[in-house]
Design an enzyme around this catalytic site. Structure first.
Site, PDB file in Angstrom:
ATOM      1  CE  LYS A   1      -4.495   0.722   0.138  1.00  0.00           C
ATOM      2  NZ  LYS A   1      -5.562  -0.178  -0.324  1.00  0.00           N
TER       3      LYS A   1
HETATM    4  P1  NAD Z   1     -13.039   7.811  -2.046  1.00  0.00           P
HETATM    5  O1  NAD Z   1     -11.995   8.806  -1.782  1.00  0.00           O
HETATM    6  O2  NAD Z   1     -13.551   7.632  -3.414  1.00  0.00           O
HETATM    7  O3  NAD Z   1     -14.303   8.087  -1.094  1.00  0.00           O
HETATM    8  C1  NAD Z   1     -14.200   8.174   0.297  1.00  0.00           C
HETATM    9  C2  NAD Z   1     -15.531   8.654   0.831  1.00  0.00           C
HETATM   10  O4  NAD Z   1     -15.516   8.608   2.255  1.00  0.00           O
HETATM   11  C3  NAD Z   1     -15.866  10.094   0.467  1.00  0.00           C
HETATM   12  O5  NAD Z   1     -17.247  10.201   0.181  1.00  0.00           O
HETATM   13  C4  NAD Z   1     -15.508  10.877   1.734  1.00  0.00           C
HETATM   14  O6  NAD Z   1     -16.218  12.086   1.858  1.00  0.00           O
HETATM   15  C5  NAD Z   1     -15.963   9.862   2.752  1.00  0.00           C
HETATM   16  N1  NAD Z   1     -15.418  10.055   4.095  1.00  0.00           N
HETATM   17  C6  NAD Z   1     -14.168  10.375   4.460  1.00  0.00           C
HETATM   18  N2  NAD Z   1     -14.086  10.429   5.789  1.00  0.00           N
HETATM   19  C7  NAD Z   1     -15.317  10.126   6.264  1.00  0.00           C
HETATM   20  C8  NAD Z   1     -15.877   9.992   7.549  1.00  0.00           C
HETATM   21  N3  NAD Z   1     -15.150  10.171   8.643  1.00  0.00           N
HETATM   22  N4  NAD Z   1     -17.176   9.649   7.659  1.00  0.00           N
HETATM   23  C9  NAD Z   1     -17.918   9.428   6.566  1.00  0.00           C
HETATM   24  N5  NAD Z   1     -17.454   9.530   5.326  1.00  0.00           N
HETATM   25  C10 NAD Z   1     -16.158   9.875   5.176  1.00  0.00           C
HETATM   26  O7  NAD Z   1     -12.463   6.427  -1.459  1.00  0.00           O
HETATM   27  P2  NAD Z   1     -12.859   4.958  -1.892  1.00  0.00           P
HETATM   28  O8  NAD Z   1     -11.956   4.533  -2.994  1.00  0.00           O
HETATM   29  O9  NAD Z   1     -14.321   4.858  -2.046  1.00  0.00           O
HETATM   30  O10 NAD Z   1     -12.372   4.133  -0.603  1.00  0.00           O
HETATM   31  C11 NAD Z   1     -13.196   4.009   0.545  1.00  0.00           C
HETATM   32  C12 NAD Z   1     -12.693   2.829   1.361  1.00  0.00           C
HETATM   33  O11 NAD Z   1     -12.745   1.649   0.568  1.00  0.00           O
HETATM   34  C13 NAD Z   1     -11.256   2.947   1.846  1.00  0.00           C
HETATM   35  O12 NAD Z   1     -11.155   2.278   3.098  1.00  0.00           O
HETATM   36  C14 NAD Z   1     -10.472   2.159   0.820  1.00  0.00           C
HETATM   37  O13 NAD Z   1      -9.250   1.664   1.313  1.00  0.00           O
HETATM   38  C15 NAD Z   1     -11.455   1.036   0.553  1.00  0.00           C
HETATM   39  N6  NAD Z   1     -11.244   0.343  -0.718  1.00  0.00           N
HETATM   40  C16 NAD Z   1     -11.269   1.024  -1.902  1.00  0.00           C
HETATM   41  C17 NAD Z   1     -11.091   0.315  -3.094  1.00  0.00           C
HETATM   42  C18 NAD Z   1     -11.190   0.994  -4.431  1.00  0.00           C
HETATM   43  O14 NAD Z   1     -11.149   0.276  -5.447  1.00  0.00           O
HETATM   44  N7  NAD Z   1     -11.326   2.300  -4.506  1.00  0.00           N
HETATM   45  C19 NAD Z   1     -10.846  -1.071  -3.068  1.00  0.00           C
HETATM   46  C20 NAD Z   1     -10.858  -1.730  -1.834  1.00  0.00           C
HETATM   47  C21 NAD Z   1     -11.053  -1.019  -0.664  1.00  0.00           C
END
Ligand code: NAD
Length: 426
Positions: free
Chosen positions: A118
């Site tokens: 990561k």
């Molecule tokens: P992103 O940046 O697209 O979206 C994150 C969202 O979370 C946003 O809407 C933001 O406003 C919100 N947010 C941030 N802090 C917050 C809080 N305290 N309370 C509520 N909402 C909050 O990110 P993403 O890619 O959707 O990733 C989200 C999670 O999923 C992360 O833990 C990431 O590691 C995990 N993840 C993402 C992927 C991927 O393909 N993008 C794959 C596996 C896991």
């Protein structure tokens, strides 16, 4: 402009329970279940490599600022390391180490020929211009050019990054080494990205939710659901679950929660965010707090934002029957036991959100073969992998009479330990 707003500082305090400690606590519990040999524990409880880079970057106002970046390679036993890059103000080494470990367990669990890694840069992408973000991303790529590689370490998007940043990484790396699309996944489809990658994680979260609903004998048409986080994972999860007949009564982002007991119009909310950047001011719902969202009386809760949002403090107030972890590490280790005592089923992150890395794997395969699949083909290849992984975890849970989380770790640890053993280089 500052990279940490007051609102984000507040979120950060909750977040800063060590995600790495949470990861290790689960690892050790699962290792105890199978009586894991100490040498495997020693190897797997620390990352193979931890790299810290300081990136001097010229800002739009002509000043120079040094951004701190990280890349942690947890394991390469089962293949080149794979894992996303996060841009967020609170990124630090502890968090990146935890996320790297989860990637190793995730790729091992779903049986991909990868290890886990990561990366991240401590910055707030919302206050940086596109030009600044491009310069920062390119500087990060140059600093890690000897680490990244299609046979060594392959980044992807995570929180705060998207196909745009992946295109810059691909281009910067290819300027140095020549055309190498397989060095990064989650690229735009015009530049060798895979069809279906953007929605893959949310689609996988939906698939594992539906599989869990079936196991619990629940009727999808009678289920209410709340989704925390309305970024890549949260929006697609909400959309796909609504398509399956679930009523999505609440969603949230960092500006707060938005509740409508009659069910939200997800496409409308997505369009609103596309125009306004956040859900702030969205009128199709009543404003609630993120804490309220977590404790709503719903059947299914999907935390899809950040780590440690469910802890010992609020676990006792959770009313959902099923929690599916769209985010990585949204439940602290201490909260697990409380949720278990309430008989809440948890589909753990390393299983629930593995759709993204699985389609990333197919992107890498397509890049290396120079042959591209349709979206239908991607779905047909991905679905059995996720389905089998879920069934395997379900059976392992029954075998050891443990939670789905510990069962998922058991499957992953056994595969990693076998790999280490077979390498035999001690
Ligand atoms: P992103 O940046 O697209 O979206 C994150 C969202 O979370 C946003 O809407 C933001 O406003 C919100 N947010 C941030 N802090 C917050 C809080 N305290 N309370 C509520 N909402 C909050 O990110 P993403 O890619 O959707 O990733 C989200 C999670 O999923 C992360 O833990 C990431 O590691 C995990 N993840 C993402 C992927 C991927 O393909 N993008 C794959 C596996 C896991």
């Amino acid at each position: 402009m500052s990279d940490t707003t007051t609102q984000e500082k507040k979120l950060q305090q909750n977040h800063k329970q060590s995600p790495y400690d949470s990861m290790l606590a689960r690892f050790n519990q699962a290792a105890d279940i199978i009586g894991l040999d100490q040498r495997f524990r020693d190897i797997l409880s620390v990352p193979e490599r931890t790299i810290l880079v300081n990136l001097p970057v010229k800002l739009d106002d002509g000043t120079t600022r040094v951004f701190q970046g990280y890349r942690v390679v947890h394991s390469t036993v089962l293949g080149p390391s794979k894992g996303g890059i996060r841009f967020a103000p609170f990124v630090d080494l502890d968090e990146v180490k935890a996320l790297a470990g989860w990637m190793s367990f995730k790729t091992a669990l779903v049986g991909l020929p990868y290890g886990g890694a990561k990366g991240g840069i401590a910055l707030n992408p919302k206050v940086r211009s596109q030009d600044e973000l491009e310069r920062i991303t390119r500087a990060y790529t140059r600093a890690l050019k000897e680490v990244f590689g299609e046979d060594s370490d392959i980044p992807a998007p995570d929180m705060g990054t998207s196909s745009r940043e992946m295109a810059w990484i691909f281009h910067e790396y290819s300027r140095i080494y020549g055309y190498t699309p397989g060095v990064v996944t989650g690229k735009p489809t015009h530049l060798g990205g895979s069809k279906g990658r953007v929605q893959a994680t949310g689609w996988g979260v939906m698939r594992s939710t539906m599989q869990a609903i079936e196991k619990l004998g629940m009727d999808p048409k009678k289920i209410t659901c709340a989704v925390q986080g309305f970024g890549n994972v949260g929006t697609w999860t909400a959309k796909f679950l609504k398509d399956e007949g679930l009523k999505i009564v609440a969603v949230s982002d960092h500006t707060g929660g938005y509740y409508n007991e009659k069910g939200l119009n997800i496409s409308d909310a997505v369009s609103y965010v596309r125009v306004n950047g956040t859900l702030s001011g969205y009128e199709g719902a009543t404003k609630i707090s993120n804490d309220d969202l977590l404790t709503l009386k719903v059947d299914v809760l999907i935390p899809a934002a950040i780590e440690n949002v469910i802890t010992e403090k609020n676990a006792g107030d959770i009313k959902a029957r099923l929690i599916v972890e769209g985010a990585n590490g949204p439940i602290s280790a201490g909260a697990d036991a409380i949720l278990e005592s309430k008989e809440i089923l948890i589909v753990p992150d390393i299983l629930a959100n593995a759709g993204g890395v699985t389609v990333s794997y197919f992107e890498w395969v397509q890049n290396r073969r120079g042959h591209y699949y349709s979206e239908e083909e991607i779905g047909e290849k991905t679905y059995p992998i996720l389905y089998e992984a879920f069934e395997n975890v379900w059976q392992t849970r029954q075998k050891y009479n443990c939670t789905m989380r510990l069962a998922a770790y058991v499957v992953a640890i056994e595969r990693l330990a076998t790999g280490i053993d077979l390498e035999g280089n001690f």
